[in-house]
Design a protein around this motif. Structure first.
Motif, PDB file in Angstrom:
ATOM      1  N   GLU A 196       6.927   6.546  28.977  1.00 21.43           N
ATOM      2  CA  GLU A 196       6.530   7.925  28.698  1.00 21.43           C
ATOM      3  C   GLU A 196       5.664   7.487  27.348  1.00 21.43           C
ATOM      4  N   PHE A 197       4.491   8.176  27.280  1.00 24.51           N
ATOM      5  CA  PHE A 197       3.830   8.060  25.790  1.00 24.51           C
ATOM      6  C   PHE A 197       4.364   9.082  24.844  1.00 24.51           C
ATOM      7  N   LEU A 198       4.820   8.531  23.666  1.00 22.63           N
ATOM      8  CA  LEU A 198       5.342   9.156  22.598  1.00 22.63           C
ATOM      9  C   LEU A 198       4.596   9.368  21.426  1.00 22.63           C
ATOM     10  N   GLY A 199       3.480   8.584  21.493  1.00 22.77           N
ATOM     11  CA  GLY A 199       2.435   8.997  20.541  1.00 22.77           C
ATOM     12  C   GLY A 199       1.918   7.752  19.763  1.00 22.77           C
ATOM     13  N   TYR A 200       0.863   7.604  18.650  1.00 23.66           N
ATOM     14  CA  TYR A 200       0.585   6.851  17.958  1.00 23.66           C
ATOM     15  C   TYR A 200       1.622   6.486  16.864  1.00 23.66           C
ATOM     16  N   GLY A 244      16.028  -1.401  12.185  1.00 27.41           N
ATOM     17  CA  GLY A 244      14.876  -0.697  12.881  1.00 27.41           C
ATOM     18  C   GLY A 244      13.790  -0.242  12.310  1.00 27.41           C
ATOM     19  N   LEU A 245      13.542  -0.558  10.947  1.00 21.99           N
ATOM     20  CA  LEU A 245      12.351  -0.237  10.401  1.00 21.99           C
ATOM     21  C   LEU A 245      11.048  -1.163  10.917  1.00 21.99           C
ATOM     22  N   ILE A 246      10.172  -0.857  11.000  1.00 20.83           N
ATOM     23  CA  ILE A 246       9.033  -1.473  11.630  1.00 20.83           C
ATOM     24  C   ILE A 246       7.906  -1.943  10.526  1.00 20.83           C
ATOM     25  N   TYR A 247       7.660  -3.311  10.540  1.00 20.11           N
ATOM     26  CA  TYR A 247       6.618  -3.757   9.780  1.00 20.11           C
ATOM     27  C   TYR A 247       5.381  -4.342  10.704  1.00 20.11           C
ATOM     28  N   THR A 248       4.017  -3.971   9.988  1.00 22.82           N
ATOM     29  CA  THR A 248       2.713  -4.556  10.666  1.00 22.82           C
ATOM     30  C   THR A 248       2.165  -5.206   9.815  1.00 22.82           C
ATOM     31  N   ALA A 249       1.312  -6.053  10.134  1.00 28.53           N
ATOM     32  CA  ALA A 249       0.204  -6.812   9.573  1.00 28.53           C
ATOM     33  C   ALA A 249      -1.169  -6.937  10.043  1.00 28.53           C
ATOM     34  N   THR A 250      -2.075  -6.649   9.233  1.00 32.00           N
ATOM     35  CA  THR A 250      -3.383  -6.396   9.647  1.00 32.00           C
ATOM     36  C   THR A 250      -4.484  -7.261   9.059  1.00 32.00           C
ATOM     37  N   ALA A 251      -4.906  -8.028   9.826  1.00 31.89           N
ATOM     38  CA  ALA A 251      -6.159  -8.741   9.340  1.00 31.89           C
ATOM     39  C   ALA A 251      -7.289  -8.208   9.075  1.00 31.89           C
ATOM     40  N   GLY A 252      -7.857  -8.550   7.951  1.00 35.16           N
ATOM     41  CA  GLY A 252      -9.299  -7.984   7.718  1.00 35.16           C
ATOM     42  C   GLY A 252      -9.098  -6.776   6.548  1.00 35.16           C
ATOM     43  N   GLY A 265       6.286   6.990   9.831  1.00 39.44           N
ATOM     44  CA  GLY A 265       4.923   6.175   9.857  1.00 39.44           C
ATOM     45  C   GLY A 265       4.540   5.842   8.617  1.00 39.44           C
ATOM     46  N   GLU A 266       5.094   6.284   7.293  1.00 42.79           N
ATOM     47  CA  GLU A 266       4.377   6.006   5.980  1.00 42.79           C
ATOM     48  C   GLU A 266       5.139   4.720   5.621  1.00 42.79           C
ATOM     49  N   ASN A 267       4.296   4.113   4.733  1.00 45.94           N
ATOM     50  CA  ASN A 267       4.345   2.775   4.083  1.00 45.94           C
ATOM     51  C   ASN A 267       5.309   2.732   2.960  1.00 45.94           C
TER      52      ASN A 267
END
Length: 686
Positions: A196-200, A244-252, A265-267
């Motif tokens: 089920e979709f929970l959101g972005y 359970g903390l989530i890390y993201t990497a974004t190129a560019g 969802g705050e950095n």
């Protein structure tokens, strides 16, 4: 051939088990950054010790022949809690599992997957695979059978036109699925355990842009899609730590390319230094962060707070040296700290082992993160013995000193580390101790001073005590140049009268204004060199006198010239001399209060920043007000004319700057042209 492979495998296993033996000299340099952001070399952080290429994987062809089928263009890697290595073997449409020594164990999803680009394994052993080509995320049981398939959500809030192109996937503690979807600008797609979709979640933010908002309202869908290409890209990769903390990497992305996200969802990380081409990110058991650069082959390691520890690695330009990469697309770390770097172009996994120096730093960071500052002190001291420029070690020793109540040492160490927040706390404690010891004396001294002043006034009036001193002071004030300089105080209290007196009574001269202009530069230098480091972003060691001269005098003289020229065509009655003198005297608040404010900043901490900031802005506004009054009184303008004159003067300064830049460029070309002719003539004569 088989015997040779066994020998190689045995050699690899021996190397992996032997912690003190280095298999190959590192072909790269390791560096970090000091507190000023300058790169400094440091000891080698990791040594390459071997590769995994999957040449021991054998498959049976339809003809019944057994062939080797090594890794081919793999794109993702994951290591589970038992140190089993999972590689998304994209080119062969499968997941390959190795043990921690690099031995092939088995494959998963060979008849199901089409283009697997992301793999993750949860604590129960379920294998999650993002298949970009089939636009699905598969959940496999440990035996390789399909347990569930996550497809594009049908919920209305997901949006019919929203893309669902899974490239990476992770699972959190609640079994929620986070999917990196190519082209999804809103963030990670968050699904529940049943799809089920929970959101972005954790999308890259953009500042409000009025132009873009208008374009969004007025453009067609096709035009808007083109506009979307200008928005920040979707995340490139994702990782999750044991908490359970989530890390993201974004190129560019120029800012916040690496994020540590909380539940909202705050950095949680400050903007950290990294590359524009981060392809993967991972976190070890101590929450140290590792990222890999696909374009330059660099590996970045950060501590849990995002402080850069090491940068190492590099591109393989054809020399095939172990430790260099062609296109690293994935990174994972084992429980004993070994790094597994997946290279898409080389179709292998390189293994790097931490050196003794790195293990020392990891131990010190782990103790500091647990609040065991005193226990970490010996480790940090050992780090400094090997590299005295390692800022993080100074920070760790500073925290240990703070814990012991040695605030002076803590202050020095935090200065060396560039940790202004902790520096402020140490300074607060030192100031508190000083006040407890001396406040009563200070208050007594102030009271005695005013009592003495009162008594002296009484004695002077009744008996003439100190009359000679008073007469001397009056005579000193009567000297013309002193009177002109003291007119700055008159400007503060009565600006209208002050400028009237400048204009009519000649209370100031070009000489006094020039003298104040020289004092202005001294005050400026004192301010930038002596302001408390908590409130200043200027490195006193890098201050250039000529640069500071240009900063002060070029804008000031540009203003005087432009204001005079504008006033001559707008009915202004001020002369060039009066504009020059009036402008300099308009800076009276800066001349008088900057040095006291700088001295006062020495006694403030971060918590009193508002006092310093307010005082500084008050000085600027006060000077601006006096400049406004100068234009009004010197040129005899009304308020509207004054504002118009100042706006045109500012525009004139911009134009003057552009013309000067063009003339400077042309003059260089003319000089080059004349010099070329001279050289030509010289050669012909010879």
């Amino acid at each position: 051939m088989s015997r040779l492979k066994n020998i190689l495998l045995l050699t690899l296993a021996t190397l992996l088990l032997t912690t003190s033996t280095v298999a190959a000299e590192a072909p790269f340099i390791t560096y970090t950054f000091d507190k000023d952001g300058d790169p400094i070399y440091t000891q080698t952080a990791y040594q390459p010790i071997g590769t995994i290429d999957g040449f021991d994987i054998q498959v049976t062809t339809p003809d019944g022949e057994v062939e080797e089928e090594p890794l081919f263009q793999p794109e993702d890697i994951f290591i589970d809690k038992d140190d089993m290595v999972y590689a998304a073997d994209t080119g062969n449409s499968r997941i390959v599992i190795f043990d921690s020594f690099g031995n092939f164990v088995r494959t998963v999803g060979e008849d199901v997957l089409s283009k697997p680009t992301g793999v993750h394994v949860d604590e129960e052993g379920f294998i999650y695979v993002a298949d970009y080509q089939k636009k699905k995320v598969y959940k496999f049981n440990n035996d390789g059978s399909i347990a569930f398939e996550y497809e594009k959500p049908e919920a209305t809030i997901f949006g019919k036109k929203s893309p669902f192109n899974p490239t990476k996937v992770i699972i959190d503690k609640q079994k929620n699925v986070y999917i990196v979807s190519k082209g999804s600008m809103q963030g990670l797609i968050q699904l529940g355990p049943e799809g089920e979709f929970l959101g972005y979640y954790g999308g890259n933010q953009t500042d409000f842009d009025l132009v873009h908002q208008l374009q969004k309202m007025l453009y067609t869908d096709k035009q808007y899609r083109k506009l979307m290409k200008k928005l920040p890209p979707s995340a490139t990769n994702v990782a999750v730590n044991e908490e359970g903390l989530i890390y993201t990497a974004t190129a560019g992305l120029e800012n916040q390319a690496i994020k540590k996200l909380n539940v909202a969802g705050e950095n949680l990380l400050q903007d950290i230094s990294t590359s524009f081409a981060i392809s993967d990110i991972t976190v070890d058991g101590e929450n140290n962060i590792y990222a890999v650069d696909s374009s330059n082959g660099y590996i970045f390691e950060y501590d849990p707070d995002g402080n850069l520890l090491f940068v190492f690695g590099g591109l393989n330009s054809g020399n095939q040296r172990l430790g260099l990469f062609k296109s690293p697309s994935g990174i994972a770390v084992s429980n004993d700290g070994r790094l597994f770097i997946l290279d898409k172009k080389q179709s292998n996994i390189q293994i790097l082992k931490p050196t003794e120096f790195t293990n020392l730093i990891h131990t010190a960071i782990s103790l500091s993160s647990d609040g065991k500052y005193l226990e970490s002190e010996d480790y940090w001291n050992e780090v400094l013995k090997r590299n005295s420029m390692f800022s993080l070690a100074h920070n760790g020793i500073g925290k240990a000193a703070f814990k012991k109540g040695n605030y002076e040492k803590a202050l020095e160490e935090f200065k060396l580390a560039g940790n202004n927040k902790s520096l402020s706390e140490a300074y607060w404690e030192l100031r508190r101790i000083w006040l407890m010891d001396n406040l009563s004396w200070v208050l007594s001294g102030i009271v005695l001073f005013f009592i003495s002043l009162f008594i002296l006034k009484k004695l002077y009036r009744k008996f003439g005590l100190g009359a000679q001193i008073v007469r001397g002071w009056q005579a000193f004030k009567g000297i013309q140049i002193v009177t002109e300089l003291f007119h700055t105080f008159r400007m503060l209290r009565h600006p209208v009268d002050g400028y009237y007196e400048l204009k009519k009574n000649q209370r100031a001269s070009v000489f006094s204004a020039t003298l104040l202009l020289m004092i202005l530069f001294v005050v400026h230098l004192f301010t930038i060199l002596e302001t408390n480091v908590l409130f200043s972003n200027v490195d006193s060691k890098n201050v250039n006198i000529m640069t500071e001269l240009y900063k002060i005098y070029i804008p000031l003289f540009a203003w005087v010239i432009c204001n005079y020229l504008i006033s001559t065509i707008n009915d202004g009655i001020g002369t060039f001399k009066s504009v020059y003198v009036g402008t300099v005297y308009a800076l009276s608040p800066y001349l008088i209060f900057s040095i006291p404010l700088t001295i006062m900043s020495k006694g403030l901490t971060n918590m009193e920043f508002v006092i310093y900031d307010f005082s500084k802005k008050a000085i600027i506004l006060w000077s601006g007000f006096l400049l406004f009054m100068m234009v009004k009184e010197i040129h005899g303008y009304e308020i509207g004319q004054t504002m118009k004159n100042m706006a045109l003067s500012a525009a004139g300064m911009v134009m003057l700057g552009i013309i000067s830049f063009i003339l400077f460029g042309l003059s260089n070309q003319v000089i080059d042209f004349v010099y070329s002719i001279f050289q030509e003539v010289k050669l012909r004569v010879q």
